[in-house]
Structures are given as C-alpha cells and as structure tokens.
Design a protein around this motif. Sequence first.
Motif, PDB file in Angstrom:
ATOM      1  N   LEU A 134      -2.211  49.792   3.909  1.00 49.98           N
ATOM      2  CA  LEU A 134      -1.305  49.697   2.765  1.00 49.98           C
ATOM      3  C   LEU A 134      -1.576  50.801   1.748  1.00 49.98           C
ATOM      4  CD1 LEU A 134      -1.422  45.820   2.426  1.00 49.98           C
ATOM      5  CD2 LEU A 134       0.640  47.152   2.886  1.00 49.98           C
ATOM      6  N   ASN A 135      -2.835  51.082   1.499  1.00 46.04           N
ATOM      7  CA  ASN A 135      -3.169  52.169   0.569  1.00 46.04           C
ATOM      8  C   ASN A 135      -2.723  53.523   1.124  1.00 46.04           C
ATOM      9  OD1 ASN A 135      -4.291  50.781  -1.597  1.00 46.04           O
ATOM     10  ND2 ASN A 135      -6.307  50.655  -0.629  1.00 46.04           N
ATOM     11  N   ARG A 136      -2.818  53.708   2.424  1.00 46.23           N
ATOM     12  CA  ARG A 136      -2.369  54.953   3.027  1.00 46.23           C
ATOM     13  C   ARG A 136      -0.853  55.116   2.855  1.00 46.23           C
ATOM     14  NH1 ARG A 136      -4.772  54.352   7.379  1.00 46.23           N
ATOM     15  NH2 ARG A 136      -3.121  53.432   8.671  1.00 46.23           N
ATOM     16  N   GLN A 137      -0.105  54.034   3.065  1.00 50.94           N
ATOM     17  CA  GLN A 137       1.351  54.090   2.872  1.00 50.94           C
ATOM     18  C   GLN A 137       1.691  54.413   1.409  1.00 50.94           C
ATOM     19  OE1 GLN A 137       2.727  50.276   4.218  1.00 50.94           O
ATOM     20  NE2 GLN A 137       2.679  50.841   6.388  1.00 50.94           N
ATOM     21  N   GLU A 165      12.447  56.742   4.692  1.00 50.70           N
ATOM     22  CA  GLU A 165      11.236  57.485   5.016  1.00 50.70           C
ATOM     23  C   GLU A 165       9.978  56.657   4.761  1.00 50.70           C
ATOM     24  OE1 GLU A 165       9.027  61.702   3.794  1.00 50.70           O
ATOM     25  OE2 GLU A 165      11.003  61.200   2.977  1.00 50.70           O
ATOM     26  N   PHE A 166      10.060  55.717   3.809  1.00 51.80           N
ATOM     27  CA  PHE A 166       8.914  54.902   3.430  1.00 51.80           C
ATOM     28  C   PHE A 166       9.290  53.423   3.468  1.00 51.80           C
ATOM     29  CE2 PHE A 166       9.148  58.772   0.851  1.00 51.80           C
ATOM     30  CZ  PHE A 166       8.003  59.436   1.270  1.00 51.80           C
ATOM     31  N   SER A 167       8.295  52.581   3.636  1.00 49.85           N
ATOM     32  CA  SER A 167       8.509  51.126   3.531  1.00 49.85           C
ATOM     33  C   SER A 167       8.363  50.748   2.064  1.00 49.85           C
ATOM     34  CB  SER A 167       7.499  50.387   4.400  1.00 49.85           C
ATOM     35  OG  SER A 167       7.643  50.719   5.748  1.00 49.85           O
ATOM     36  N   ILE A 168       9.391  51.099   1.273  1.00 54.59           N
ATOM     37  CA  ILE A 168       9.248  50.978  -0.179  1.00 54.59           C
ATOM     38  C   ILE A 168       9.137  49.522  -0.645  1.00 54.59           C
ATOM     39  CG2 ILE A 168      10.221  53.201  -0.837  1.00 54.59           C
ATOM     40  CD1 ILE A 168      12.930  51.844  -1.166  1.00 54.59           C
ATOM     41  N   LYS A 212       4.604  62.554  -1.845  1.00 53.70           N
ATOM     42  CA  LYS A 212       5.873  63.186  -1.501  1.00 53.70           C
ATOM     43  C   LYS A 212       6.962  62.989  -2.555  1.00 53.70           C
ATOM     44  CE  LYS A 212       5.151  63.123   3.500  1.00 53.70           C
ATOM     45  NZ  LYS A 212       5.706  62.747   4.833  1.00 53.70           N
ATOM     46  N   GLY A 213       6.543  62.629  -3.758  1.00 50.57           N
ATOM     47  CA  GLY A 213       7.509  62.532  -4.849  1.00 50.57           C
ATOM     48  C   GLY A 213       7.715  61.141  -5.400  1.00 50.57           C
ATOM     49  N   THR A 268       7.525  47.112   0.957  1.00 48.31           N
ATOM     50  CA  THR A 268       6.121  46.773   1.182  1.00 48.31           C
ATOM     51  C   THR A 268       5.215  47.478   0.180  1.00 48.31           C
ATOM     52  OG1 THR A 268       6.491  46.403   3.542  1.00 48.31           O
ATOM     53  CG2 THR A 268       4.233  46.866   2.864  1.00 48.31           C
ATOM     54  N   ILE A 269       5.508  48.755  -0.087  1.00 47.27           N
ATOM     55  CA  ILE A 269       4.687  49.520  -1.028  1.00 47.27           C
ATOM     56  C   ILE A 269       4.754  48.914  -2.425  1.00 47.27           C
ATOM     57  CG2 ILE A 269       4.478  51.764  -2.186  1.00 47.27           C
ATOM     58  CD1 ILE A 269       5.452  53.030   0.461  1.00 47.27           C
TER      59      ILE A 269
END
Length: 298
Positions: free
Chosen positions: A148-151, A246-249, A158-159, A251-252
Amino acid sequence: MKNKLIKFAFHWDECSLDEYSKIYAQFGGNTISNPTILNYVSTYYDVNTRYFIDRNECDGYDAAIATWDNVIAGDKKIARKHGINIPIAFDEIIIPQKPNQKKLILPFSTKILSANHTGAVINALTKLNSGREVCIVKPISGKSRQTLNRQLNQFLSKGGKIHSVNSVSTEYFLEIYSDLFFARRNKVAEIEQTSHFLSRVDNILFGSYLSFNDEPCAAQFITKTEDATTVYLDYINSGRNMDLKEFSIGTICMWENIKSAFAYAESVNKKLRFCFGKPTHDYKDRFCIRQKLMRTVA
C-alpha cells in the motif's frame, strides 16, 4: 403509564439532555449516541427524542440511552421515516454504559447494538438478527502495508498530492466530494442537509482527499467524534475520477485515511474505532474485521 413501567421494572428514569451529556462524558459512546449529534437531530427533525438514565442504588448511574419514536436512537428506519439524510452512520450503536458493572436490561428495541456491549446487556443477542455485522478497521502490517505504501508513493511521484479536508473550506470540500461522487455513481449526492449539518456541528470532518495534476481525483467522506478513551470514525461514502486508471486511487485514498486515523488516535492517546459500516463490498474485508451486531428483545 409506560414511563412508570420502565422505571419500576427496569430502573430507568427519564432525564434531560444535560444529564445524558454528563453520563456520555464519563462513559462515552460512538457518534450516533453523541449528545451533540442527538441534539442536532432533535432540533431539526421531529423524532420525539427522549433521554433515559439507569440509576443505581448508590444514587449514581450505570448507563444512559436516547430514543427516537420509542426505539433506541440511531435506527435507520426512523431516520428514513423522518427524512434524515445527514452524513452520520446508522450502522452501530454504542450507548454510554459504566464498564464492568451490573448487566442491564434495555427497555427499548434496536437491531444494531454494538458488540462492545456483549455480556453487558441481558436482553441483547446476536441470534435472530439476520446476521447483521459491521466492518471495523484493523491494523495493517507486513507485506500489505509495504504494498500500500508503494502504491501511495508511486502516485505521489507522478503528480499526485494529498490534501487534508480541514485545509480547505467546508463548501469547497463538499463541491469536490459532490463532483467525485457523481463521477463514480452517476448519481447526485445529498448536499443540502449535509451542508446544513456541517455548518452547525463543528470539527466532525476527518481525513484527506487526493488530487492528480492539481485536479481532485478521490475523496472519502469520514466523520470523527471522540469520548474520553476512544476516537470514533465512520466512513460515510466516497467518490473518485473513474477515468484515472493508472492508479488505484480509491485504495490509495482509503489507505492514507486509515494511516492518518491510527496516527491521530495515537497522538491523543486514545483507542481507535473506525467503522466502515455493513460488509457490502469485498474491499472492506481487506482492511477490516467483521463484528456481529446485537438486537434487543424489548
């Protein structure tokens, strides 16, 4: 007649909001039993709020409850009946109750009494309660935490950015939340009652929302109340940009808020009870444990 029966058979007396508030301050309870929330509801909705106290033989008290329309306050059916659509979770009730004392008989009904009261209420049981459960956030450790921290770090590199909901105005956060709620569901969020509620109940919003390339992309609506020992957080709902793949926003955003929740509770030296409501989605099992709810036979 009913008040006399309740007092004679179960040792409960009707009391004032002030007296209820004093008991809550001593014994605690979650958001739906918080006197500030109960006072708001009774002020703006005709739910016939009443307060009761269980007195002991030493002229003290062992518990307190509030009721709406003669059921324990917090019942979702009563909320719907009266058009209550404020951002409060109607999933679990924790009443103010003196710990490690006599067992109580609650003279009013509910189907969402917390497992916190297991063994403390004589007429409460998990059986015949349609398997009702709530999801309570658990500590995340090991490989799951690393993943999770890596995500999160990839998103930030990346912005992506993290913004505290308390760093912006309530009006702006509601605008962000409303837009992202619609983006996720193609459905309009209830904002009028929410705005009214937030303008009259201070410091109840908690957490962060995310932006990507300076555009809000994910938000959770989380409420926070506290008693003397515990921080109570409730996940109400969420929204996100469905085009950002691009990301599992989702979850993040969830992970950032869970981390912040544990950090905040530690900073004030209190326990954390972060409720994600009913087990309606698989993702909740990733972050939560399930706890059974009890119904009272009254």
